[in-house]
Design an enzyme around this catalytic site. Structure first.
Site, PDB file in Angstrom:
ATOM      1  N   ASP A  46       3.709  -0.003  -7.020  1.00 39.04           N
ATOM      2  CA  ASP A  46       2.879  -0.990  -7.633  1.00 39.04           C
ATOM      3  C   ASP A  46       2.250   0.133  -6.820  1.00 39.04           C
ATOM      4  O   ASP A  46       0.723   0.103  -7.284  1.00 39.04           O
ATOM      5  CB  ASP A  46       3.187  -2.407  -7.799  1.00 39.04           C
ATOM      6  CG  ASP A  46       1.498  -2.759  -8.415  1.00 39.04           C
ATOM      7  OD1 ASP A  46       2.180  -2.273  -9.494  1.00 39.04           O
ATOM      8  OD2 ASP A  46       1.006  -2.990  -7.932  1.00 39.04           O
ATOM      9  N   GLU A  67      -2.179   7.775  -4.704  1.00 40.93           N
ATOM     10  CA  GLU A  67      -2.870   7.114  -6.280  1.00 40.93           C
ATOM     11  C   GLU A  67      -4.260   7.287  -6.505  1.00 40.93           C
ATOM     12  O   GLU A  67      -4.747   7.010  -7.373  1.00 40.93           O
ATOM     13  CB  GLU A  67      -2.201   5.300  -6.312  1.00 40.93           C
ATOM     14  CG  GLU A  67      -3.363   4.227  -5.287  1.00 40.93           C
ATOM     15  CD  GLU A  67      -3.057   2.651  -5.584  1.00 40.93           C
ATOM     16  OE1 GLU A  67      -1.634   2.576  -5.269  1.00 40.93           O
ATOM     17  OE2 GLU A  67      -3.951   2.345  -5.428  1.00 40.93           O
ATOM     18  N   HIS A 100      -0.803   0.027  -9.916  1.00 42.01           N
ATOM     19  CA  HIS A 100      -1.146  -0.672  -8.893  1.00 42.01           C
ATOM     20  C   HIS A 100      -1.559  -2.143  -9.902  1.00 42.01           C
ATOM     21  O   HIS A 100      -2.713  -2.930 -10.216  1.00 42.01           O
ATOM     22  CB  HIS A 100      -2.477  -0.784  -8.640  1.00 42.01           C
ATOM     23  CG  HIS A 100      -2.796  -0.852  -6.722  1.00 42.01           C
ATOM     24  ND1 HIS A 100      -2.925  -0.724  -5.859  1.00 42.01           N
ATOM     25  CD2 HIS A 100      -2.925  -1.903  -6.610  1.00 42.01           C
ATOM     26  CE1 HIS A 100      -3.194  -1.113  -4.672  1.00 42.01           C
ATOM     27  NE2 HIS A 100      -3.706  -2.174  -5.643  1.00 42.01           N
ATOM     28  N   ARG A 104       0.831  -0.867  -0.303  1.00 44.85           N
ATOM     29  CA  ARG A 104      -0.059   0.007  -0.117  1.00 44.85           C
ATOM     30  C   ARG A 104       0.977   0.885  -0.069  1.00 44.85           C
ATOM     31  O   ARG A 104       1.820   0.863   0.641  1.00 44.85           O
ATOM     32  CB  ARG A 104      -1.013   0.706   0.881  1.00 44.85           C
ATOM     33  CG  ARG A 104      -2.119  -0.798   1.383  1.00 44.85           C
ATOM     34  CD  ARG A 104      -3.070  -0.655   0.075  1.00 44.85           C
ATOM     35  NE  ARG A 104      -4.176  -1.772   0.087  1.00 44.85           N
ATOM     36  CZ  ARG A 104      -4.562  -2.531  -0.388  1.00 44.85           C
ATOM     37  NH1 ARG A 104      -3.270  -2.827  -1.155  1.00 44.85           N
ATOM     38  NH2 ARG A 104      -5.422  -3.119  -1.303  1.00 44.85           N
TER      39      ARG A 104
HETATM   40  P1  NAD Z   1      -1.224 -10.982   5.202  1.00 47.16           P
HETATM   41  O1  NAD Z   1      -3.297 -10.502   5.499  1.00 47.16           O
HETATM   42  O2  NAD Z   1      -1.925 -12.849   4.032  1.00 47.16           O
HETATM   43  O3  NAD Z   1      -0.086 -11.205   5.508  1.00 47.16           O
HETATM   44  C1  NAD Z   1      -0.131  -9.423   6.110  1.00 47.16           C
HETATM   45  C2  NAD Z   1       0.591  -9.484   6.960  1.00 47.16           C
HETATM   46  O4  NAD Z   1       1.371  -8.288   7.682  1.00 47.16           O
HETATM   47  C3  NAD Z   1       0.890 -10.810   8.591  1.00 47.16           C
HETATM   48  O5  NAD Z   1       1.907 -11.783   8.235  1.00 47.16           O
HETATM   49  C4  NAD Z   1       0.566  -9.475   9.363  1.00 47.16           C
HETATM   50  O6  NAD Z   1       1.313 -10.793  11.083  1.00 47.16           O
HETATM   51  C5  NAD Z   1       1.603  -9.110   8.621  1.00 47.16           C
HETATM   52  N1  NAD Z   1       1.764  -7.814   9.778  1.00 47.16           N
HETATM   53  C6  NAD Z   1       0.912  -7.246   9.866  1.00 47.16           C
HETATM   54  N2  NAD Z   1       1.433  -5.659  10.528  1.00 47.16           N
HETATM   55  C7  NAD Z   1       2.550  -5.794  10.751  1.00 47.16           C
HETATM   56  C8  NAD Z   1       3.391  -4.824  10.562  1.00 47.16           C
HETATM   57  N3  NAD Z   1       3.419  -3.599  11.615  1.00 47.16           N
HETATM   58  N4  NAD Z   1       5.107  -5.510  11.042  1.00 47.16           N
HETATM   59  C9  NAD Z   1       5.261  -6.250  10.500  1.00 47.16           C
HETATM   60  N5  NAD Z   1       4.120  -7.452   9.564  1.00 47.16           N
HETATM   61  C10 NAD Z   1       2.950  -6.856   9.557  1.00 47.16           C
HETATM   62  O7  NAD Z   1      -1.871 -10.369   3.507  1.00 47.16           O
HETATM   63  P2  NAD Z   1      -1.962 -10.052   1.998  1.00 47.16           P
HETATM   64  O8  NAD Z   1      -2.591 -11.633   1.598  1.00 47.16           O
HETATM   65  O9  NAD Z   1       0.725 -11.060   1.555  1.00 47.16           O
HETATM   66  O10 NAD Z   1      -0.957  -8.791   1.759  1.00 47.16           O
HETATM   67  C11 NAD Z   1      -0.005  -7.956   2.140  1.00 47.16           C
HETATM   68  C12 NAD Z   1      -0.730  -6.783   1.376  1.00 47.16           C
HETATM   69  O11 NAD Z   1      -0.641  -6.850  -0.031  1.00 47.16           O
HETATM   70  C13 NAD Z   1      -2.826  -6.595   1.480  1.00 47.16           C
HETATM   71  O12 NAD Z   1      -2.481  -6.149   2.760  1.00 47.16           O
HETATM   72  C14 NAD Z   1      -2.554  -5.157   0.558  1.00 47.16           C
HETATM   73  O13 NAD Z   1      -1.853  -4.018   0.882  1.00 47.16           O
HETATM   74  C15 NAD Z   1      -1.730  -5.710  -0.637  1.00 47.16           C
HETATM   75  N6  NAD Z   1      -1.645  -5.992  -1.798  1.00 47.16           N
HETATM   76  C16 NAD Z   1      -1.427  -5.612  -3.241  1.00 47.16           C
HETATM   77  C17 NAD Z   1      -2.198  -5.864  -3.904  1.00 47.16           C
HETATM   78  C18 NAD Z   1      -0.869  -5.328  -4.868  1.00 47.16           C
HETATM   79  O14 NAD Z   1      -1.936  -5.478  -6.441  1.00 47.16           O
HETATM   80  N7  NAD Z   1      -0.481  -3.776  -5.307  1.00 47.16           N
HETATM   81  C19 NAD Z   1      -2.852  -7.089  -4.148  1.00 47.16           C
HETATM   82  C20 NAD Z   1      -3.165  -7.538  -2.629  1.00 47.16           C
HETATM   83  C21 NAD Z   1      -2.524  -7.310  -1.937  1.00 47.16           C
END
Ligand code: NAD
Length: 334
Positions: free
Chosen positions: A257, A262, A294, A233
């Site tokens: 990305d 954005e 994105h 994000r």
């Molecule tokens: P997820 O919930 O499986 O994993 C997130 C991880 O981050 C978890 O293991 C959690 O414990 C950890 N976390 C939370 N707070 C934290 C902190 N303060 N410090 C360190 N780690 C912390 O989520 P995911 O499916 O792996 O997705 C991750 C992120 O990717 C989403 O939140 C979303 O913002 C982003 N995303 C981006 C796109 C894109 O197209 N660019 C697409 C999907 C998701």
């Protein structure tokens, strides 16, 4: 159900219509994003369907509830753009697509790293112009480098596995370490990850705690010339601090990305417009910055899964069998 679909692009319509065949939901597609000024479009609908840059504030939630909307379905995993507390107060249930294709985002992250590193985007342009010189296209080998990961959830874990395959040393920070990854990475405190990483990739969600995780102070801890990659994000990075880091040479490469502001830019064709966002324009001037709009999630597999889960969420809600694993609850934001 009668569903107002916001921020619709032709590909959203294509995949949602496909997922809805055999179901009887009525989708009405709006190109507009959902925010206060477009709220009236949601009149007479049972549900609204939104994406990452729709802004579902308290006022929007209140307006939706007054219009009789009972359900908000997100075509994404992240829910930082929705005021969950207000949704709970006004009795609007929120369902998301918690996991669609973590590998799609992980693989795009690798694409950013490899493009920045081996400069294939520059080589492509050079060769097309008959310039076969390879000067200044020098890269580095990832097998000799330390890759740092913040957040080893679904996407972070998938990315860690790929980087392990490259032969990189992988270190990571997560509040909740995943023991099944212990054979491919080493967990360390966040500061240690900042200090050791040659390539730093962000995969944690945006929360009040992670807002501007990359800032003037955390940049100080990093190696000179570090590569920072963000496919999570935009607001995880303080753009101004990173611009200064790039000017000073502290940041050697930046691949993003996602971008702090954005909402006003991404998913739109602004090629004939005057872009007023000076920060992104400054970023675009650096030769060692690569920006994609994105698209990390944007694969056929992911779009199919997003559409299928969205339709399942609507059907489940309608039939009173809520897919609990897809619900965003108050506990998740507290
Ligand atoms: P997820 O919930 O499986 O994993 C997130 C991880 O981050 C978890 O293991 C959690 O414990 C950890 N976390 C939370 N707070 C934290 C902190 N303060 N410090 C360190 N780690 C912390 O989520 P995911 O499916 O792996 O997705 C991750 C992120 O990717 C989403 O939140 C979303 O913002 C982003 N995303 C981006 C796109 C894109 O197209 N660019 C697409 C999907 C998701």
């Amino acid at each position: 159900m009668r569903v107002a679909v916001f921020s619709t692009k032709p590909y959203d319509k294509h995949y949602l219509d496909l997922a809805n065949s055999g179901q009887d939901h009525e989708f009405v597609y709006f190109e507009s994003s959902l925010r206060l000024k477009s709220l009236r479009l949601a009149e007479n609908f049972d549900a609204v369907c939104v994406f990452v840059n729709d802004l579902i504030s308290e006022e929007v939630i209140k307006g939706l509830a007054e219009q009789g909307v009972k359900l908000l379905v997100l075509r994404c995993a992240g829910f930082n753009n929705v005021d969950i507390e207000s949704a709970d107060n006004y009795g609007i249930r929120v369902l998301r697509v918690p996991s669609y294709s973590p590998t799609a985002v992980a693989e795009h992250t690798v694409a950013l790293i490899m493009t920045l590193n081996r400069k294939t985007h520059k080589a492509y342009n050079r060769v097309r112009e008959g310039n076969f010189s390879i000067e200044r296209l020098t890269g580095f080998e990832l097998s000799n480098k330390t890759v740092g990961i913040i957040g080893t959830g679904r996407i972070g874990a998938s990315f860690a596995r790929i980087m392990n395959g490259f032969g990189s040393k992988v270190i990571a920070y997560d509040q909740f370490p995943n023991e099944s990854l212990q054979n491919i990475l080493e967990y360390a405190p966040m500061e240690e990850v900042f200090k050791q990483a040659d390539v730093l990739s962000l995969h944690c969600p945006l929360t009040p705690e992670t807002f501007h995780l990359i800032n003037k102070d955390s940049l100080q801890l990093m190696k000179k010339g570090v590569m920072i990659v963000n496919t999570s994000r935009g607001k995880l990075i303080d753009t101004e601090a990173v611009i200064n880091g790039l000017k000073e040479g502290k940041v050697g490469y930046l691949g993003i990305d996602v971008y702090e502001q954005e909402e006003r830019l991404f998913f739109k064709d602004l090629s004939e417009s005057i872009i007023l966002d000076d920060k992104i324009m400054r970023l675009m001037t650096f030769p060692n910055v690569l920006i994609t709009a994105h698209q990390a999630y944007f694969t056929d597999n992911a779009l199919t899964q997003i559409a299928n889960t969205t339709v399942q969420n609507l059907t489940g809600f309608e039939k009173g069998i809520l897919p609990e694993q897809n619900e965003v609850t108050l506990e998740m934001v507290h």
